[in-house]
Structures are given as C-alpha cells and as structure tokens.
Design a protein around this motif. Structure first.
Motif, PDB file in Angstrom:
ATOM      1  N   VAL A  56       0.851  -1.186   0.000  1.00 19.09           N
ATOM      2  CA  VAL A  56       0.000   0.000   0.000  1.00 19.09           C
ATOM      3  C   VAL A  56       0.887   1.237   0.000  1.00 19.09           C
ATOM      4  O   VAL A  56       1.741   1.395   0.875  1.00 19.09           O
ATOM      5  N   PRO A  57       0.706   2.127  -0.968  1.00 22.05           N
ATOM      6  CA  PRO A  57       1.544   3.330  -1.025  1.00 22.05           C
ATOM      7  C   PRO A  57       1.294   4.248   0.173  1.00 22.05           C
ATOM      8  O   PRO A  57       0.181   4.324   0.676  1.00 22.05           O
ATOM      9  N   HIS A  58       2.333   4.917   0.603  1.00 18.52           N
ATOM     10  CA  HIS A  58       2.220   5.838   1.737  1.00 18.52           C
ATOM     11  C   HIS A  58       2.185   7.263   1.212  1.00 18.52           C
ATOM     12  O   HIS A  58       3.131   8.010   1.298  1.00 18.52           O
ATOM     13  N   GLY A  59       1.095   7.621   0.647  1.00 21.49           N
ATOM     14  CA  GLY A  59       0.940   8.942   0.055  1.00 21.49           C
ATOM     15  C   GLY A  59      -0.319   8.956  -0.781  1.00 21.49           C
ATOM     16  O   GLY A  59      -1.263   8.226  -0.516  1.00 21.49           O
ATOM     17  N   LEU A  68      -8.865  -1.882  -4.560  1.00 26.04           N
ATOM     18  CA  LEU A  68      -7.969  -2.996  -4.894  1.00 26.04           C
ATOM     19  C   LEU A  68      -7.256  -3.501  -3.644  1.00 26.04           C
ATOM     20  O   LEU A  68      -7.163  -4.711  -3.423  1.00 26.04           O
ATOM     21  N   TYR A  69      -6.754  -2.573  -2.833  1.00 29.70           N
ATOM     22  CA  TYR A  69      -6.070  -2.987  -1.607  1.00 29.70           C
ATOM     23  C   TYR A  69      -7.054  -3.632  -0.634  1.00 29.70           C
ATOM     24  O   TYR A  69      -6.734  -4.623   0.024  1.00 29.70           O
ATOM     25  N   GLN A  74      -9.208  -8.426   2.074  1.00 30.33           N
ATOM     26  CA  GLN A  74     -10.408  -9.250   2.223  1.00 30.33           C
ATOM     27  C   GLN A  74     -10.118 -10.700   1.830  1.00 30.33           C
ATOM     28  O   GLN A  74     -10.604 -11.633   2.465  1.00 30.33           O
ATOM     29  N   ALA A  75      -9.332 -10.904   0.795  1.00 28.80           N
ATOM     30  CA  ALA A  75      -8.971 -12.262   0.373  1.00 28.80           C
ATOM     31  C   ALA A  75      -8.202 -12.977   1.471  1.00 28.80           C
ATOM     32  O   ALA A  75      -8.471 -14.137   1.781  1.00 28.80           O
TER      33      ALA A  75
END
Length: 84
Positions: A56-59, A68-69, A74-75
């Motif tokens: 996950v990008p930090h920005g 999407l994340y 969830q998966a």
C-alpha cells in the motif's frame, strides 16, 4: 467457506491473483511441513498481511486503488477465517 469474487472486473482480477498467491504460499508451507510438523496458520496470515501492507503506497493514490487494496486484505481474511 465461500470465496468472495467482486463483480467489478479490476477487483475481480485482483481477488483471483490474491487467492492464487495465498494458495501458493499455503502449498509451499504445507510442503515444508509434510513430515507431520504443525503449520502455524496465524504466523502465515500475519506475514501475508504485513506483505500486503508494504504494497500500500504511503501517500497519494487513486480512489479506485483503495478498493484494490481492500480486495487483497479481504482475500487474506476470507482464507484464514475460522470454519465452525
């Protein structure tokens, strides 16, 4: 357990890739423990969640990326949820 596949095509592909990656990781871990040793599913889940968090990008990122994340996390939760 029912595996959730989202309706939106991009999220669908993300979910399929996530489930495939989780399945591969579990296969490798189970193969390592074929001699009867116990597999620590909680440790595997924690490791998968940590790896997903690193992705996950930090920005700033696009609004559609949030979904999407979410699909990836969830998966992981779906695969490791308790079956009673």
């Amino acid at each position: 357990m029912k595996i959730q596949i989202p309706d939106e095509p991009t999220h669908m592909v993300t979910a399929i890739v996530a489930y495939a990656g989780i399945a591969k990781r579990l296969y490798v871990e189970l193969e390592k423990h074929a001699d009867g040793n116990t597999v620590d599913l909680d440790a595997i889940k924690a490791d998968l969640l940590n790896e997903a968090k690193k992705a996950v990008p930090h920005g700033d990122f696009a609004k559609d990326e949030v979904g999407l994340y979410h699909t990836i996390f969830q998966a992981i939760e779906t695969v490791f949820e308790s079956v009673d």
